[in-house]
Motif scaffolding. Sequence first.
Motif, PDB file in Angstrom:
ATOM      1  N   GLY A 100       0.848  -1.189   0.000  1.00  0.00           N
ATOM      2  CA  GLY A 100       0.000   0.000   0.000  1.00  0.00           C
ATOM      3  C   GLY A 100       0.879   1.233   0.000  1.00  0.00           C
ATOM      4  N   PHE A 101       0.255   2.386  -0.099  1.00  0.00           N
ATOM      5  CA  PHE A 101       1.012   3.623  -0.046  1.00  0.00           C
ATOM      6  C   PHE A 101       0.199   4.698   0.648  1.00  0.00           C
ATOM      7  CE2 PHE A 101      -1.425   4.014  -3.903  1.00  0.00           C
ATOM      8  CZ  PHE A 101      -1.784   5.345  -3.964  1.00  0.00           C
ATOM      9  N   VAL A 102       0.895   5.693   1.152  1.00  0.00           N
ATOM     10  CA  VAL A 102       0.243   6.838   1.781  1.00  0.00           C
ATOM     11  C   VAL A 102       0.822   8.122   1.205  1.00  0.00           C
ATOM     12  CG1 VAL A 102      -0.278   5.684   3.968  1.00  0.00           C
ATOM     13  CG2 VAL A 102       1.869   6.891   3.720  1.00  0.00           C
ATOM     14  N   ASP A 103       0.002   9.135   1.157  1.00  0.00           N
ATOM     15  CA  ASP A 103       0.447  10.470   0.776  1.00  0.00           C
ATOM     16  C   ASP A 103       1.002  11.114   2.046  1.00  0.00           C
ATOM     17  OD1 ASP A 103       0.686  13.190   0.259  1.00  0.00           O
ATOM     18  OD2 ASP A 103      -1.097  13.261  -1.008  1.00  0.00           O
ATOM     19  N   SER A 115       4.283   8.437  -0.452  1.00  0.00           N
ATOM     20  CA  SER A 115       4.188   9.258  -1.654  1.00  0.00           C
ATOM     21  C   SER A 115       4.396  10.709  -1.248  1.00  0.00           C
ATOM     22  CB  SER A 115       2.801   9.069  -2.275  1.00  0.00           C
ATOM     23  OG  SER A 115       2.561  10.023  -3.261  1.00  0.00           O
ATOM     24  N   GLY A 139      -0.145   4.711  -8.103  1.00  0.00           N
ATOM     25  CA  GLY A 139      -0.675   3.657  -7.246  1.00  0.00           C
ATOM     26  C   GLY A 139      -2.173   3.568  -7.466  1.00  0.00           C
ATOM     27  N   GLN A 140      -2.664   2.366  -7.520  1.00  0.00           N
ATOM     28  CA  GLN A 140      -4.102   2.206  -7.688  1.00  0.00           C
ATOM     29  C   GLN A 140      -4.798   2.708  -6.433  1.00  0.00           C
ATOM     30  OE1 GLN A 140      -4.534  -1.964  -8.575  1.00  0.00           O
ATOM     31  NE2 GLN A 140      -4.209  -1.631 -10.760  1.00  0.00           N
ATOM     32  N   ASP A 141      -5.963   3.300  -6.638  1.00  0.00           N
ATOM     33  CA  ASP A 141      -6.688   3.909  -5.526  1.00  0.00           C
ATOM     34  C   ASP A 141      -6.949   2.936  -4.383  1.00  0.00           C
ATOM     35  OD1 ASP A 141      -6.716   6.340  -6.813  1.00  0.00           O
ATOM     36  OD2 ASP A 141      -8.727   6.086  -7.650  1.00  0.00           O
ATOM     37  N   ASN A 149      -5.077   0.805  -3.250  1.00  0.00           N
ATOM     38  CA  ASN A 149      -3.853   0.631  -2.467  1.00  0.00           C
ATOM     39  C   ASN A 149      -3.457   1.891  -1.698  1.00  0.00           C
ATOM     40  OD1 ASN A 149      -3.574  -1.999  -3.394  1.00  0.00           O
ATOM     41  ND2 ASN A 149      -2.382  -1.362  -5.166  1.00  0.00           N
ATOM     42  N   ASP A 150      -4.236   2.952  -1.873  1.00  0.00           N
ATOM     43  CA  ASP A 150      -3.972   4.209  -1.167  1.00  0.00           C
ATOM     44  C   ASP A 150      -4.537   4.107   0.245  1.00  0.00           C
ATOM     45  OD1 ASP A 150      -3.634   6.761  -0.209  1.00  0.00           O
ATOM     46  OD2 ASP A 150      -4.576   7.749  -1.914  1.00  0.00           O
ATOM     47  N   THR A 190      -3.882   6.282   2.687  1.00  0.00           N
ATOM     48  CA  THR A 190      -3.756   7.568   3.361  1.00  0.00           C
ATOM     49  C   THR A 190      -4.930   7.851   4.289  1.00  0.00           C
ATOM     50  OG1 THR A 190      -2.536   8.421   1.445  1.00  0.00           O
ATOM     51  CG2 THR A 190      -3.355  10.038   3.025  1.00  0.00           C
ATOM     52  N   GLN A 191      -6.141   7.826   3.764  1.00  0.00           N
ATOM     53  CA  GLN A 191      -7.311   8.182   4.577  1.00  0.00           C
ATOM     54  C   GLN A 191      -7.556   7.145   5.667  1.00  0.00           C
ATOM     55  OE1 GLN A 191      -8.840  11.240   4.161  1.00  0.00           O
ATOM     56  NE2 GLN A 191      -9.625  10.689   6.163  1.00  0.00           N
TER      57      GLN A 191
END
Length: 169
Positions: A23-26, A140, A149-151, A153-154, A156-157
């Motif tokens: 996954g990833f985060v902003d 990120s 990144g596909q949404d 996998n986001d 952040t929220q």
Amino acid sequence: MKNLLASIILVCLFMSCQQQKIGFVDNVKLINDYQEKKDLENKLQIKINAFQKRTDSLRQAFQLEINEAELKARKMSQTDLQKLSQELQQKEQILSQRVQFEQQQITQESQSTNDSLIKKVKKFVQDYGKTNGYTYILGSNEAGSVMFGQDENDLTQTILDALNKSYKE
């Protein structure tokens, strides 16, 4: 022997087919929207405003002293005028040093607070990743460490909500 070889190949195929959870985060959004950061910024802004009021008050008082000195200077001898000028320069230097010292303290406090906040968020993301079975959680930012990144996998929220919930508790 064929069964053993087939078993090894089957195990290798199975292991290679296992997907890693990524996954990833902003980073910017995660930090800026974190409620604790907002609260700390508000506290710091109160300190900055108080500092500015004190500084303005000190500068106004000093300006009044300069104005009075200018009136007195007309009636002074050259020696007394030089002495008065030196006293005012010393007072101005002390005032400038005091203001600079307070500015440095506020800057150091801000930097220290930001550093500890970032460490806290990193630790939270690590714990979240371990708890939820992630192999990687990437960060990120504007520099482009995650270009796409596909949404789904986001995170952040999701992480921000969990972080804010943890902070409220």
